[in-house]
Scaffold this motif. Structure first.
Motif, PDB file in Angstrom:
ATOM      1  N   LYS A 129      68.664 -45.874   2.899  1.00 43.35           N
ATOM      2  CA  LYS A 129      67.674 -44.786   2.965  1.00 43.35           C
ATOM      3  C   LYS A 129      67.483 -44.121   1.612  1.00 43.35           C
ATOM      4  O   LYS A 129      66.375 -43.672   1.280  1.00 43.35           O
ATOM      5  N   ASN A 130      68.544 -44.061   0.804  1.00 45.42           N
ATOM      6  CA  ASN A 130      68.410 -43.467  -0.531  1.00 45.42           C
ATOM      7  C   ASN A 130      67.682 -44.404  -1.485  1.00 45.42           C
ATOM      8  O   ASN A 130      66.958 -43.953  -2.373  1.00 45.42           O
ATOM      9  N   VAL A 131      67.907 -45.704  -1.313  1.00 40.68           N
ATOM     10  CA  VAL A 131      67.158 -46.665  -2.126  1.00 40.68           C
ATOM     11  C   VAL A 131      65.673 -46.591  -1.799  1.00 40.68           C
ATOM     12  O   VAL A 131      64.812 -46.715  -2.684  1.00 40.68           O
ATOM     13  N   LEU A 132      65.359 -46.339  -0.532  1.00 40.09           N
ATOM     14  CA  LEU A 132      63.956 -46.249  -0.112  1.00 40.09           C
ATOM     15  C   LEU A 132      63.369 -44.850  -0.321  1.00 40.09           C
ATOM     16  O   LEU A 132      62.163 -44.664  -0.144  1.00 40.09           O
ATOM     17  N   GLY A 133      64.241 -43.875  -0.660  1.00 41.37           N
ATOM     18  CA  GLY A 133      63.749 -42.519  -0.865  1.00 41.37           C
ATOM     19  C   GLY A 133      63.407 -41.791   0.419  1.00 41.37           C
ATOM     20  O   GLY A 133      62.594 -40.855   0.417  1.00 41.37           O
ATOM     21  N   LEU A 134      64.030 -42.185   1.542  1.00 42.60           N
ATOM     22  CA  LEU A 134      63.767 -41.550   2.829  1.00 42.60           C
ATOM     23  C   LEU A 134      64.682 -40.350   3.038  1.00 42.60           C
ATOM     24  O   LEU A 134      65.843 -40.365   2.618  1.00 42.60           O
ATOM     25  N   LYS A 135      64.172 -39.322   3.685  1.00 40.45           N
ATOM     26  CA  LYS A 135      64.946 -38.108   3.939  1.00 40.45           C
ATOM     27  C   LYS A 135      65.007 -37.853   5.434  1.00 40.45           C
ATOM     28  O   LYS A 135      64.197 -38.368   6.211  1.00 40.45           O
ATOM     29  N   ASN A 136      66.019 -37.030   5.808  1.00 39.37           N
ATOM     30  CA  ASN A 136      66.176 -36.590   7.203  1.00 39.37           C
ATOM     31  C   ASN A 136      66.358 -37.761   8.172  1.00 39.37           C
ATOM     32  O   ASN A 136      65.808 -37.776   9.275  1.00 39.37           O
ATOM     33  N   ILE A 137      67.143 -38.748   7.751  1.00 42.98           N
ATOM     34  CA  ILE A 137      67.504 -39.849   8.651  1.00 42.98           C
ATOM     35  C   ILE A 137      68.722 -39.404   9.466  1.00 42.98           C
ATOM     36  O   ILE A 137      69.710 -38.930   8.893  1.00 42.98           O
ATOM     37  N   PRO A 138      68.709 -39.524  10.798  1.00 45.67           N
ATOM     38  CA  PRO A 138      69.851 -39.062  11.615  1.00 45.67           C
ATOM     39  C   PRO A 138      71.137 -39.801  11.272  1.00 45.67           C
ATOM     40  O   PRO A 138      71.112 -40.943  10.810  1.00 45.67           O
ATOM     41  N   LEU A 155      70.018 -47.272  11.612  1.00 36.92           N
ATOM     42  CA  LEU A 155      69.399 -48.599  11.626  1.00 36.92           C
ATOM     43  C   LEU A 155      67.967 -48.520  12.165  1.00 36.92           C
ATOM     44  O   LEU A 155      67.025 -49.067  11.564  1.00 36.92           O
ATOM     45  N   TYR A 156      67.800 -47.810  13.271  1.00 36.27           N
ATOM     46  CA  TYR A 156      66.474 -47.734  13.892  1.00 36.27           C
ATOM     47  C   TYR A 156      65.488 -46.954  13.022  1.00 36.27           C
ATOM     48  O   TYR A 156      64.390 -47.446  12.714  1.00 36.27           O
ATOM     49  N   TYR A 157      65.887 -45.750  12.598  1.00 32.50           N
ATOM     50  CA  TYR A 157      64.935 -44.892  11.890  1.00 32.50           C
ATOM     51  C   TYR A 157      64.655 -45.376  10.469  1.00 32.50           C
ATOM     52  O   TYR A 157      63.576 -45.125   9.925  1.00 32.50           O
ATOM     53  N   THR A 158      65.616 -46.058   9.851  1.00 30.67           N
ATOM     54  CA  THR A 158      65.361 -46.586   8.504  1.00 30.67           C
ATOM     55  C   THR A 158      64.252 -47.637   8.551  1.00 30.67           C
ATOM     56  O   THR A 158      63.309 -47.606   7.749  1.00 30.67           O
ATOM     57  N   PHE A 159      64.343 -48.570   9.507  1.00 28.70           N
ATOM     58  CA  PHE A 159      63.300 -49.584   9.627  1.00 28.70           C
ATOM     59  C   PHE A 159      61.986 -48.980  10.133  1.00 28.70           C
ATOM     60  O   PHE A 159      60.895 -49.384   9.707  1.00 28.70           O
ATOM     61  N   TYR A 160      62.096 -48.008  11.021  1.00 26.37           N
ATOM     62  CA  TYR A 160      60.902 -47.388  11.588  1.00 26.37           C
ATOM     63  C   TYR A 160      60.095 -46.653  10.522  1.00 26.37           C
ATOM     64  O   TYR A 160      58.856 -46.633  10.560  1.00 26.37           O
ATOM     65  N   ARG A 161      60.813 -46.079   9.530  1.00 25.23           N
ATOM     66  CA  ARG A 161      60.134 -45.245   8.531  1.00 25.23           C
ATOM     67  C   ARG A 161      59.975 -45.949   7.182  1.00 25.23           C
ATOM     68  O   ARG A 161      59.739 -45.301   6.167  1.00 25.23           O
TER      69      ARG A 161
END
Length: 601
Positions: free
Chosen positions: A184-193, A200-206
């Motif tokens: 998630k940090n490599v992708l720059g995503l925030k607020n992943i549960p 696993l689910y929210y990283t791919f979903y977002r």
């Protein structure tokens, strides 16, 4: 050399007392105990620095300085990254990284081991403190107290009950969990549960929300780290016969590959600073951190929630639950396993209980500087060993580098991209995923795959459940072997039953059933020779059952003779006063006795 002896001998004449010569007197006993407890050899056992410091050489100083500097440059970026894994502000990684160097120099028995934050301890910490620094510090104090108490009580043997398949199952699952948690940090995503399956689910979903700057930087950092790791692994040993230019080039490549983590983080930070200076912040950066050294203070034993509710120390301890067993044990297990591995590799010995004492005191003292639980680091220990460290004094240099970073470099950490720290973590934990272990277990003993897979799979649910599940399964397998000892049956006119292990109460029913089905229920009933030359333990439950069996053999008018009893087992059977107990030194003698009885009948 014997301080207590000298004091004792000096005081007795002053007090007008004679030095007792009779070994049976109380004063003699006191004298011997004082002499033993306060001898220089005992002090060396408790403070191993007294063993190597008096013979310290100037040539060692250069190697320890180089090793300490190299490990320090590796420690700083890893400590920042592991704090992210623990869910704590990045400065807490550095708070946890320097105390071990100072304590271990005095108390450690391995020249190679470095103590500090690690991926596994950071993951465990995140599971129990939920990103709360106050709870993390309290957990450190409690873990250190438990570990120190275990060392003083000489309880290091408890670690023997965690089998290799359980360890490998946990480390593989932890590596996958930690590594994927950084995607998630490599992708720059925030607020992943939190939680592996939710991540696993929210990283791919977002994935469509990924920031292109973080993705590019993260992949570049991963590529550089992999390349430098490969270069170091394939680099041949330096040849002293080569040209000066070749030796310099070799040293340059080796040094660059060794400090690759620090190099990547520094370059990535400069890139992030440059983009921000031109008004184009395209990277997710670490942000503001607390500057300066942590204050040395007693940990807080309670906390106040934002709504003003005070949570007491007892409530915090109850919330930790199984963590107070899992985290201290895993910390000890990881550190001692590393120490034993490098002691074997470099031909010296360690004291396991002293290692427990060193890591326990490190955690206790670390809690006074806001550290979270630490243990031995395999990666940094490997760097320490490969750099040629000669004594634990290299840890002093590493500790100083971390303190200097806290004192002067914290503002620069503001611009460290999270993607670069994520790349450091992923490359650090990737070697922990040991695919070959499954093949080895399948080839050597397939049954050991059961605790391995149990631990591996349950660890994705909760890491503590994985460890506990693996230990329980291993324990059940061990108990099954105890409850079902292998009994080799051979026919020599009478039955000879050879036992391959000790007899304890879980095996009572199995042994009784074997004797009944093989001998007493046969038609006609048959005599039995119990070959016990492998049996070294027996307990009351088994003895009581043997009493009943002896009576049954007597009623059926057949014989039961024990053969090859070891002295300790024979002593127990004689003390039990079994009626009609017969025993011989060997099977042949027992067969002769039974043959003569059969012939007379």
């Amino acid at each position: 050399m014997y301080f207590a002896h000298d004091v004792y001998a000096t005081l007795l004449p002053v007090l007008n007392l004679a030095i007792p010569e009779d070994p049976g007197t109380i004063m003699w006993s006191v004298r011997v105990r004082l002499t033993t407890c306060c001898s220089y050899r005992t002090l060396q056992a408790w403070f191993p620095i007294l063993t190597w410091l008096p013979r310290y050489r100037l040539s060692w100083l250069q190697m320890d300085l180089i090793a300490g500097l190299t490990v320090g440059l590796t420690t700083v970026p890893q400590a920042l990254a592991y704090a992210e894994v623990a869910g704590l502000p990045v400065q807490y990684g550095l708070y946890s990284a320097f105390m071990g160097g100072f304590i271990y120099t005095v108390l450690g028995t391995s020249k190679d081991v470095t103590l500090g934050p690690t991926a596994i301890m950071s993951l465990l910490c995140a599971s129990y403190v939920g990103g709360d620094p106050i709870r993390a510090v309290i957990l450190t104090l409690l873990c250190g107290t438990i570990q120190t108490s275990m060392a003083l009580l000489r309880m290091g043997f408890l670690l023997d009950f965690i089998s290799y398949p359980v360890i490998k199952g946990f480390t593989c699952a932890a590596a996958v969990t930690i590594g994927f948690g950084q995607v998630k940090n490599v992708l720059g995503l925030k607020n992943i549960p939190q939680g592996f399956f939710l991540e696993l689910y929210y990283t791919f979903y977002r994935i469509p929300e990924a920031r292109i700057g973080d993705v590019v930087l993260g992949l570049l950092c991963l590529g550089v780290l992999v390349m430098l790791t490969w270069m170091k692994r394939t680099l041949k040993p330096r040849s002293e016969q080569g040209t000066t230019m070749a030796r310099v080039a070799h040293s340059l490549v080796w040094s660059t590959a060794t400090v690759r983590n620090a190099l990547v983080v520094v370059v990535a930070s400069l890139v992030a600073f440059s983009w921000s200076a031109f008004g184009s912040p395209v990277f997710t950066i670490t942000g503001k951190t607390s500057q300066g050294l942590p204050p040395f203070r007693v940990p807080r034993f309670s906390e106040t929630t934002p709504n003003g509710t005070v949570i007491s120390f007892g409530e915090i301890v109850r919330d930790f639950g199984a963590g107070l067993a899992v985290i201290p044990f895993m910390g000890l297990l990881e550190s001692i396993a590393i120490a034993k591995a490098f002691a074997s590799q470099n031909d010296y010995r360690i004291d396991a209980n002293q290692e427990l004492f060193a890591i326990g005191l490190t955690n206790v003292m670390g809690s006074f500087v806001s550290a979270y639980p630490v243990t031995g680091s395999f990666g940094r220990t490997a760097v320490n060993s490969q750099t040629g460290v000669c004594t634990p004094a290299g840890g002093l240099v590493t500790g100083v580098i971390v303190l200097l970073s806290l004192a002067f470099l914290m503002p620069a950490f503001y611009y460290i991209p999270k993607a670069s720290l994520a790349a450091v973590i992923i490359c650090a934990v990737a070697p922990m995923v040991d695919y070959s272990v499954v093949q080895k277990l399948w080839r050597i003993r397939k049954l050991d795959l059961v605790p391995f897979l149990t631990t591996f799979l349950l660890s994705f649910w909760e890491v503590q459940y994985g460890i506990v599940g693996g230990v329980v399964v291993s324990g059940l397998m061990l108990l099954y072997n105890i409850a079902r000892p292998h009994i080799k049956v051979s026919d020599h006119g009478v039955l000879v039953m050879e036992l391959d292990s000790g007899l304890s109460f879980p095996s009572t029913e199995y042994l009784s059933r074997m004797l009944y089905t093989q001998a007493l229920q046969d038609s006609p009933p048959r005599s039995v020779v119990l070959d016990c030359h492998h049996v070294n333990t027996i307990d009351y439950t088994v003895v009581n059952e043997l009493r009943d069996l002896s009576q049954q053999f007597k009623l059926q008018k057949v014989g039961l003779i024990f053969s090859g009893l070891q002295p300790s087992v024979l002593e127990v059977l004689l003390a039990a006063d079994l009626p009609g107990l017969r025993h011989t030194d060997c099977v042949e003698a027992a067969l002769t006795i039974l043959s003569s009885i059969t012939a007379s009948d």
